[in-house]
Scaffold this motif. Structure first.
Motif, short mmCIF file in Angstrom:
data_model
loop_
_atom_site.label_atom_id
_atom_site.label_comp_id
_atom_site.label_asym_id
_atom_site.label_seq_id
_atom_site.Cartn_x
_atom_site.Cartn_y
_atom_site.Cartn_z
N UNK A 222 0.82 -1.21 0.00
CA UNK A 222 0.00 0.00 0.00
C UNK A 222 0.86 1.26 0.00
N UNK A 223 2.14 1.12 0.40
CA UNK A 223 3.05 2.26 0.38
C UNK A 223 4.08 2.14 -0.73
N UNK A 224 4.69 0.95 -0.89
CA UNK A 224 5.76 0.80 -1.87
C UNK A 224 5.89 -0.67 -2.28
N UNK A 225 5.75 -0.91 -3.56
CA UNK A 225 5.97 -2.27 -4.05
C UNK A 225 7.46 -2.63 -4.01
N UNK A 226 8.32 -1.61 -4.03
CA UNK A 226 9.76 -1.86 -3.98
C UNK A 226 10.14 -2.59 -2.70
N UNK A 227 9.47 -2.26 -1.61
CA UNK A 227 9.79 -2.92 -0.33
C UNK A 227 9.42 -4.40 -0.36
N UNK A 228 8.29 -4.70 -0.98
CA UNK A 228 7.90 -6.11 -1.09
C UNK A 228 8.93 -6.90 -1.88
N UNK A 229 9.31 -6.37 -3.02
CA UNK A 229 10.28 -7.05 -3.88
C UNK A 229 11.62 -7.20 -3.16
N UNK A 230 12.08 -6.11 -2.53
CA UNK A 230 13.37 -6.14 -1.83
C UNK A 230 13.36 -7.15 -0.69
N UNK A 231 12.23 -7.20 0.06
CA UNK A 231 12.16 -8.13 1.19
C UNK A 231 12.19 -9.58 0.72
N UNK A 232 11.49 -9.88 -0.38
CA UNK A 232 11.50 -11.25 -0.90
C UNK A 232 12.91 -11.66 -1.32
N UNK A 233 13.60 -10.78 -2.04
CA UNK A 233 14.95 -11.10 -2.51
C UNK A 233 15.90 -11.28 -1.33
N UNK A 234 15.83 -10.36 -0.37
CA UNK A 234 16.77 -10.40 0.77
C UNK A 234 16.47 -11.57 1.70
N UNK A 235 15.20 -11.90 1.89
CA UNK A 235 14.86 -13.06 2.74
C UNK A 235 15.34 -14.36 2.11
N UNK A 236 15.23 -14.44 0.80
CA UNK A 236 15.72 -15.64 0.11
C UNK A 236 17.24 -15.77 0.29
N UNK A 237 17.94 -14.66 0.10
CA UNK A 237 19.40 -14.70 0.23
C UNK A 237 19.81 -14.93 1.68
N UNK A 238 19.02 -14.36 2.62
CA UNK A 238 19.32 -14.55 4.04
C UNK A 238 19.22 -16.02 4.43
N UNK A 239 18.24 -16.73 3.86
CA UNK A 239 18.10 -18.16 4.18
C UNK A 239 19.35 -18.93 3.75
#
Length: 520
Positions: A222-239
């Motif tokens: 609702x505020x930024x789609x960039x945050x959703x995309x960034x979180x998915x990428x970073x969570x995958x790499x964090x795993x």
């Protein structure tokens, strides 16, 4: 870096021009361009160097491999994968151990006769682990999961488990006392593997569920789609990095993280984020694949390694030929017997692996790639270089086998699939008649690609794709059916997923995803 980026662009352009070629693919194109560039650099430096950078296993395992394996898990046909999960585990774990034993014992037997005295028992076992590792990256290039869904799920799924098993075996060789092997040591090794496999899988699942829960609760879109995309990428790499931190298998962790994210997290984000993430993951994976093969091709002509073995070219060719023969025998020794065992557990003839499919699985898994090179460099070099004759012999033989298997076996895999497993004509007609529907939504429903025509005749399925979907979407009382009931009752209310529509103020409410996507 300018030269390397320019070469990556050249690989993409040439790969596009060769898209319709039945022989070539991006992997082989990048490998050939890397070899040609290595020759140019070698001549320009007057024989002093042939590469822009030294092959680094850290670069490969930390930066290049994660996006490739994650995207494979993210895009994989989950129903096809889990339907064949026991066969994949049989090939990936038991099969790798069989191949490991055959290659290790064969190398020990033949190399001692060739008077290669610098190798110890740990080196022979490491050779078994190095050459038991198949090339999952090249498998992605030569097999198509839409045309041959069963083969793709078996060969690629086996490749992921195989890579993880090979790395576990390789690390175990360095941690156990190899001169006092007994039953207790063997049980420790088995327990270590089971612990790593289960822990790595659970870590990937937890990371995927955590990302789904956070995005579902916070409605970041609702505020930024960039945050959703960034979180998915970073969570995958964090795993992946968390798995490496705790000495688990990052390959398995990031693969299962990709599966869970595609099932839950991807459906919790806005429509624009879905499109962005799908293309972002695919692009990162694509560039990493090209980078790896370009890198391997350039490093193959490193003159320092070849100078050490230049005094005995016959021995070098003999070692490579022996290892290649052991790879062929080692893979055949488990593909055909384990396929027979797997077929005993299948009731439906369409689910069984026939002989032509077994031959294709055997052939498609013969390619060796960057995982083998990374493990070989780890075992036989110091800081990327070696001066010991036996070690240099192993490095150059590994490079030779990687190049030969990727080019020769890779070139012949697509024609072999076309000859042994021709695509049904009615399937291509159905796909061409429905341009608005992605082909990945229709092909996996038909099970084995080559017998779909027979199934259609026997079941008298109407030609309309909508009728086909309605027929095949009827749930059956299988494990998948009970999982769907559990998923709908307990998992999706907490973690979201298909049917969850995030409310984005100021924008139209998103339409729910079509029912057909539940079969993706």
């Amino acid at each position: 870096m300018n030269i390397f980026v320019a070469l990556l662009c050249a690989c993409i352009v040439i790969g596009h021009l060769l898209e319709e070629n039945r022989w070539m693919n991006e992997s082989i194109t990048a490998l050939v361009i890397g070899l040609c560039t290595g020759v140019v650099i070698l001549r320009a430096s007057k024989g002093k160097s042939s590469h822009l950078m030294v092959f680094s296993e850290d670069l490969f395992f930390i930066y290049l491999l994660p996006p490739i394996i994650f995207n494979a898990g993210f895009q994989v046909k989950k129903k096809q994968f889990f339907r064949n999960f026991m066969t994949i585990m049989l090939f990936g774990a038991i099969g790798t151990l069989i191949s490991f034993v055959i290659i290790s014992l064969g190398a020990m037997h033949f190399f001692k006769r060739m008077n290669i005295d610098s190798l110890k028992i740990g080196d022979y076992l490491a050779i078994g682990a190095i050459f038991a590792a198949t090339d999952s990256v090249c498998t992605l290039q030569v097999l198509n999961q839409d045309e041959t869904p069963l083969l793709y799920s078996l060969v690629f799924g086996e490749g992921v488990v195989n890579d993880a098993t090979s790395v576990v075996l390789f690390n175990a060789i360095h941690s156990f006392d190899l001169y006092h092997i007994n039953t207790n040591t063997a049980l420790q090794l088995l327990g270590n593997f089971l612990y790593l496999f289960i822990s790595s899988t659970l870590l990937g699942v937890l990371a995927g569920l955590l990302s789904a829960f956070i995005i579902k609760k916070l409605y970041m879109g609702r505020h930024s789609t960039d945050r959703e995309v960034a979180l998915m990428i970073l969570m995958a790499y964090l795993s992946y990095m968390a798995a490496e931190l705790f000495y688990l298998s990052g390959i398995l962790t990031v693969f299962f993280c990709g599966i869970v994210m595609s099932h839950y997290t991807w459906h919790n984000v806005t429509e624009s984020s879905r499109v962005t993430t799908k293309h972002a993951f695919a692009t990162l994976s694509f560039v990493a694949e090209i980078f790896i093969f370009l890198y391997v091709g350039m490093d193959a002509l490193d003159i320092e390694k070849w100078k050490v073995v230049s005094d005995s070219p016959g021995k070098s060719i003999g070692v490579s030929a022996i290892l290649l023969g052991l790879v062929l025998v080692g893979r055949a020794a488990f593909v055909f017997p384990l396929s027979f065992i797997s077929n005993l557990t299948k009731k439906s003839p369409s689910e069984k692996i026939d002989f032509k499919q077994q031959v294709t699985i055997w052939w498609a898994g013969l390619m060796r790639g960057a995982v083998s090179m990374a493990l070989a460099y780890n075992q036989f070099t110091t800081s990327g270089y070696t001066k010991v004759h036996g070690n240099a012999l192993m490095i150059t033989s590994t490079i030779t086998i990687v190049l030969f298997s990727t080019v020769v076996f890779g070139l012949m895999t697509k024609p072999l699939v076309r000859i042994l497993l021709p695509s049904p004509k009615n399937l291509s007609r159905m796909l061409s008649s429905e341009p608005c529907t992605p082909k990945s939504f229709t092909v996996p429903l038909l099970g084995n690609g080559h017998d779909s025509e027979a199934n259609q005749k026997s079941q008298d399925v109407p030609p309309r794709p909508t009728s086909l979907r309605m027929l095949l979407s009827t749930p059956s009382h299988t494990v998948h059916h009970y999982w769907r009931k559990f998923d709908n009752a307990f998992m999706r209310p907490v973690f979201g997923g298909r049917g969850f529509v995030p409310v984005v103020p100021g924008s139209p409410i998103e339409q729910s995803v079509p029912v057909v996507q539940q079969w993706q």
